[in-house]
Write an enzyme that holds these catalytic residues in place. Structure first.
Site, PDB file in Angstrom:
ATOM      1  N   ASP A 167      19.851  48.306 -41.640  1.00  0.00           N
ATOM      2  CA  ASP A 167      18.427  48.195 -41.382  1.00  0.00           C
ATOM      3  C   ASP A 167      17.895  46.944 -42.054  1.00  0.00           C
ATOM      4  OD1 ASP A 167      18.045  50.865 -40.084  1.00  0.00           O
ATOM      5  OD2 ASP A 167      18.774  51.528 -42.028  1.00  0.00           O
ATOM      6  N   GLU A 177      16.418  47.477 -36.458  1.00  0.00           N
ATOM      7  CA  GLU A 177      17.789  47.972 -36.435  1.00  0.00           C
ATOM      8  C   GLU A 177      18.692  46.795 -36.089  1.00  0.00           C
ATOM      9  OE1 GLU A 177      20.592  50.873 -37.133  1.00  0.00           O
ATOM     10  OE2 GLU A 177      18.404  51.084 -37.275  1.00  0.00           O
ATOM     11  N   LYS A 179      22.576  45.385 -35.372  1.00  0.00           N
ATOM     12  CA  LYS A 179      23.934  45.761 -35.005  1.00  0.00           C
ATOM     13  C   LYS A 179      24.733  44.511 -34.647  1.00  0.00           C
ATOM     14  CE  LYS A 179      23.180  50.262 -35.085  1.00  0.00           C
ATOM     15  NZ  LYS A 179      23.800  51.144 -36.106  1.00  0.00           N
TER      16      LYS A 179
END
Length: 281
Positions: A167, A177, A179
């Site tokens: 995060d 978020e 990734k």
């Protein structure tokens, strides 16, 4: 399990997948898309040239609408170990296939040179770690820490303290978020090993998702996507949890969905990246 039986087990499993797939009128492309793998990956499995992970076996069974035991119900010409799945993933190389080393691989001079190179690299890694500490990353080798650091610097973010996973937070306190995906290994973004309603609520509440797409260690693109664009996935996961599942094991988001719905924020059209270089804006 001997090496020969291991190879036969892979081929039998590949034949089983191909037979069930064709019985259901599913193409390799459709199966690959449904389990977020490449067509080449499915082809390798069906030809017995690649051993699938247990997670992939579960995904294939779900896509073909069969149970795992039914999928694994192969008919070998020779006896196969009862630990079929474990053996399938971890082949044992017989000692007879290993050629003995008659002399050292490296000379003393070569080893000394490698040690010097290693020491130089470790000093650079320590400097990298010092930089990572400033962004809230405690270990650049853990959880794609080095890649996360690269993306944080590009986007002007920091790891959000006290939060789970990658995060991130910006200077105004907005949460994101974050990734990463190596598209040489996968065509889908992994989420959480035990996705539940609380984590799902967090996924919906962040200001945006940033997905960094790599080829190996080279950053190729970063996509920004609004949580509302992922609601089809979120809603499906929520229905499964409310249907009786305590949590979902690592549901995935296809890279194709990210590329279709997301905004590519790196590289920009007039600012193509060069190998190892990041733009200063």
């Amino acid at each position: 399990m001997s090496f020969g039986k291991y190879e036969e087990a892979k081929q039998l499993f590949g034949d089983r997948v191909q037979t069930l797939r064709k019985e259901r009128g599913i193409t390799q492309e459709q199966l690959a898309e449904s389990i977020n793998k490449s067509v080449e990956h499915i082809s390798y499995i069906e030809r017995g040239e690649r051993a699938p992970s247990f997670e992939t076996i579960l995904d294939i069974a779900e896509a073909l609408k069969v149970s795992v035991p039914y999928l694994m119900n192969v008919t070998p010409q020779v006896e196969i170990s009862t630990n079929f799945i474990t053996d399938l993933q971890t082949p044992v190389v017989p000692p007879s296939l290993v050629q003995p080393v008659e002399e050292p691989v490296n000379t003393t001079k070569e080893r000394r040179s490698d040690l010097e190179r290693l020491q130089t690299a470790l000093e650079a890694i320590q400097e990298l770690q010092n930089l990572a500490n400033e962004y809230g990353i405690n270990d650049v080798f853990q959880d794609n820490g080095g890649k996360v650091l690269q993306v944080l610097i590009l986007l002007g973010l920091r790891i959000s303290p006290g939060r789970e996973g990658n995060d991130a937070v910006d200077a105004e306190g907005n949460e994101y978020e974050l990734k990463t995906i190596n598209k040489l290994l996968s065509r889908s973004v992994t989420t959480h090993h035990h996705l539940n309603l609380d984590i799902l609520a967090k996924y919906r509440a962040v200001k945006a998702w940033y997905i960094a797409v790599y080829e190996g260690i080279l950053l190729k693109a970063v996509y920004k996507i609004d949580p509302s664009s992922l609601e089809t996935k979120f809603g499906y996961w929520e229905s499964r949890i409310l249907g009786g599942m305590e949590s979902i094991n690592n549901p995935k988001i296809p890279l194709g969905l990210i590329e279709k719905e997301g905004e590519q924020v790196y590289p920009k059209q007039d600012n193509q990246p060069t190998q190892g270089k990041l733009p200063i804006e």
